[in-house]
Design an enzyme around this catalytic site. Structure first.
Site, PDB file in Angstrom:
ATOM      1  N   HIS A   8     110.680  29.893  31.322  1.00 16.16           N
ATOM      2  CA  HIS A   8     110.571  29.979  32.781  1.00 16.16           C
ATOM      3  C   HIS A   8     111.658  29.069  33.346  1.00 16.16           C
ATOM      4  CE1 HIS A   8     108.273  31.294  36.235  1.00 16.16           C
ATOM      5  NE2 HIS A   8     108.126  30.058  36.671  1.00 16.16           N
ATOM      6  N   LYS A  37     109.086  36.395  43.498  1.00 13.87           N
ATOM      7  CA  LYS A  37     109.907  35.250  43.890  1.00 13.87           C
ATOM      8  C   LYS A  37     110.911  35.033  42.772  1.00 13.87           C
ATOM      9  CE  LYS A  37     108.349  30.524  44.088  1.00 13.87           C
ATOM     10  NZ  LYS A  37     107.491  29.537  44.771  1.00 13.87           N
ATOM     11  N   LYS A  61     113.760  32.593  41.053  1.00 14.84           N
ATOM     12  CA  LYS A  61     114.164  31.193  41.012  1.00 14.84           C
ATOM     13  C   LYS A  61     115.683  31.148  40.940  1.00 14.84           C
ATOM     14  CE  LYS A  61     110.282  28.848  40.919  1.00 14.84           C
ATOM     15  NZ  LYS A  61     109.984  27.778  41.866  1.00 14.84           N
ATOM     16  N   ASP A  80     113.351  31.058  45.606  1.00 17.41           N
ATOM     17  CA  ASP A  80     113.040  29.626  45.668  1.00 17.41           C
ATOM     18  C   ASP A  80     114.212  28.876  45.068  1.00 17.41           C
ATOM     19  OD1 ASP A  80     111.957  27.123  45.774  1.00 17.41           O
ATOM     20  OD2 ASP A  80     110.160  27.580  44.592  1.00 17.41           O
ATOM     21  N   GLU A 121     112.810  29.751  50.021  1.00 17.40           N
ATOM     22  CA  GLU A 121     111.986  28.549  49.868  1.00 17.40           C
ATOM     23  C   GLU A 121     112.854  27.349  49.486  1.00 17.40           C
ATOM     24  OE1 GLU A 121     108.528  29.497  47.521  1.00 17.40           O
ATOM     25  OE2 GLU A 121     108.233  27.427  46.899  1.00 17.40           O
ATOM     26  N   ASP A 124     108.614  23.647  50.810  1.00 17.83           N
ATOM     27  CA  ASP A 124     107.697  23.409  49.695  1.00 17.83           C
ATOM     28  C   ASP A 124     107.734  21.915  49.335  1.00 17.83           C
ATOM     29  OD1 ASP A 124     106.105  23.384  47.476  1.00 17.83           O
ATOM     30  OD2 ASP A 124     107.354  24.653  46.231  1.00 17.83           O
ATOM     31  N   LYS A 170      99.940  23.238  48.379  1.00 17.95           N
ATOM     32  CA  LYS A 170      99.595  23.047  46.962  1.00 17.95           C
ATOM     33  C   LYS A 170      98.554  21.942  46.896  1.00 17.95           C
ATOM     34  CE  LYS A 170     103.903  24.714  45.033  1.00 17.95           C
ATOM     35  NZ  LYS A 170     105.249  24.450  44.588  1.00 17.95           N
ATOM     36  N   GLU A 196     100.743  32.557  45.329  1.00 18.04           N
ATOM     37  CA  GLU A 196     101.459  32.701  44.046  1.00 18.04           C
ATOM     38  C   GLU A 196     100.585  32.127  42.927  1.00 18.04           C
ATOM     39  OE1 GLU A 196     105.082  30.379  44.439  1.00 18.04           O
ATOM     40  OE2 GLU A 196     103.967  28.501  44.505  1.00 18.04           O
TER      41      GLU A 196
HETATM   42  C1  MUC Z   1     107.668  25.910  43.131  1.00 17.15           C
HETATM   43  O1  MUC Z   1     108.542  25.153  43.482  1.00 17.15           O
HETATM   44  O2  MUC Z   1     107.352  26.775  43.922  1.00 17.15           O
HETATM   45  C2  MUC Z   1     105.742  27.858  41.749  1.00 17.15           C
HETATM   46  C3  MUC Z   1     105.952  28.984  41.040  1.00 17.15           C
HETATM   47  C4  MUC Z   1     106.896  28.685  40.039  1.00 17.15           C
HETATM   48  O3  MUC Z   1     107.362  29.452  39.203  1.00 17.15           O
HETATM   49  O4  MUC Z   1     107.282  27.414  40.154  1.00 17.15           O
HETATM   50  C5  MUC Z   1     106.449  26.797  41.084  1.00 17.15           C
HETATM   51  C6  MUC Z   1     106.984  25.672  41.817  1.00 17.15           C
HETATM   52 MG    MG Z   2     108.752  26.095  45.464  1.00 18.61          MG
END
Ligand code: MUC
Ligand code: MG
Length: 373
Positions: A21, A166, A168, A197, A223, A248, A272, A326
């Protein structure tokens, strides 16, 4: 009947992920969970969980540090106290312990679970009652490979497991990221909502350019494009961006939420429980957002089933989650440490039925995955 807190035990559990991941600050192959077990004098046990991402690379608290904080500082404070008044226990912890919200969240969760089991009520009922029992859940595409991400997304849509995704980004150059995002958006078309994000990876100048380009590509939400502490920049970006901006890492608790809202931030907040210090403080962030007209999102720190269930009970009490949730954490791991996994179907997850969190530890699995003491 007045019950007392008899013992608080913690242990670390390492669960491998189903695939690497990849985030802007780390690549995860395994998730470490701090599991908290609080035993009351009537024999009832409450469980809680705290996680973070990549040791100390995501936030200022590590799993090992969280365990130490609970063992050395929180447990001695709480053991022997009456366990029925959760607000009194929260005041006690807040008076003596600064920060350390991951530890506070795991403890608050375990106390809610125990209290719910004592009263025969779910955690959502303890928090005022659920307004929904099936919550939408997004999936994070973070294999690092565009083709693999597209195949993964198509499988998720076909299974009716997720239709919001989402991505990354922020690790590679902006040009490479834009190509990656556009490739996925083009392949999925309107069958999916695509958000990104950045996990704080850009400076503000890069973010201005990137937000315009991401809007062009058809991204629905961006994000945390810049640093957690660059609140003024977050306000400026949200004000001029053609695509909504979500805070976030910039918004942990209700004070952060108020400061951002008062400075004119418009957009969305990722809630969160871990950032806020538990389900109740996370709902305080939600109250500030509601008053300020800021949209909400039920966020995860990639908790396993115990932490995910705790967050779901909190998010279920909200009247509106403009960006859904999520809460897919348990699906990212190869195995689970509960007897009955959460039920993911029809692009969402069912709120587990109580009492307490509505989840139970599988002792054999826990014994297998726990780190030796
Ligand atoms: C984040 O920063 O959002 C949430 C889902 C993911 O894959 O990482 C987290 C942290
Ligand atoms: Mg995030």
């Amino acid at each position: 009947m007045s019950r007392k807190i008899e013992s608080i035990d913690t242990l670390l559990v390492d669960l491998p992920t189903i695939r690497p991941h990849k985030l802007s600050m780390t690549t995860m192959a395994c998730q470490t969970m701090v599991i908290v077990r609080i035993r009351q004098s009537d024999g009832i046990e409450g469980v809680g969980e705290a996680t973070t991402i990549g040791g100390l690379s995501y936030g200022a608290e590590s799993p090992e540090g969280t365990k130490l904080t609970i063992d050395r500082f929180v447990a001695p404070l709480l053991v022997g106290q009456p366990s029925d008044n959760l607000n009194a226990l929260r005041s006690l912890v807040e008076r003596q312990i600064r920060g350390n919200n991951l530890a506070k969240s795991a403890i608050a969760t375990a106390l809610l679970d125990a209290r719910g089991k004592s009263l025969g009520l779910s955690v959502a009922e303890l928090l005022g009652g659920a307004r929904q029992s099936h919550l939408p859940v997004l999936w994070v595409l973070a294999s690092g490979d565009t083709r693999k991400d597209i195949d993964e997304a198509v499988r998720m849509i076909e299974m009716r497991r997720h239709r919001d995704f989402k991505l990354k980004i922020g690790l590679r150059s902006l040009a490479e990221d834009l190509k990656h995002v556009a490739g996925i958006k083009d392949a999925l078309g309107d069958s999916a909502s695509i958000r990104v994000d950045v996990n704080q990876a850009w400076d503000e100048v890069t973010a201005v350019r990137a937000l315009a380009a991401l809007a062009e590509v058809g991204v629905d939400l961006v994000e945390q494009p810049i640093g957690a502490r660059e609140s003024a920049g977050m306000v400026r970006l949200a004000g001029r961006s053609p695509v909504p901006v979500m805070a976030d890492e910039s918004v942990a608790d209700s004070q952060d939420a108020f400061a951002l809202a008062a400075a004119g931030f418009s957009g969305a907040f990722a809630l969160k429980i871990a950032k806020a210090g538990g389900p109740a403080p996370a709902l305080e962030v939600a109250a500030v957002a509601k008053a300020a007209g800021i949209g909400l999102y039920g966020g995860t720190l990639l908790e396993g089933t115990i932490g995910t269930a705790a967050a779901l009970h909190a998010w279920a009490t909200l009247d509106r989650l403009a960006w859904g949730t999520e809460m897919f954490g348990p699906l990212l791991f190869k195995d689970d440490i509960v007897t009955t996994p959460l039920k993911f179907h029809d692009f969402g997850v069912d709120l587990p039925a109580g009492p307490g969190l509505g989840v139970e530890i599988d002792e054999d699995k826990l014994a297998f995955y726990r780190r030796p003491a």
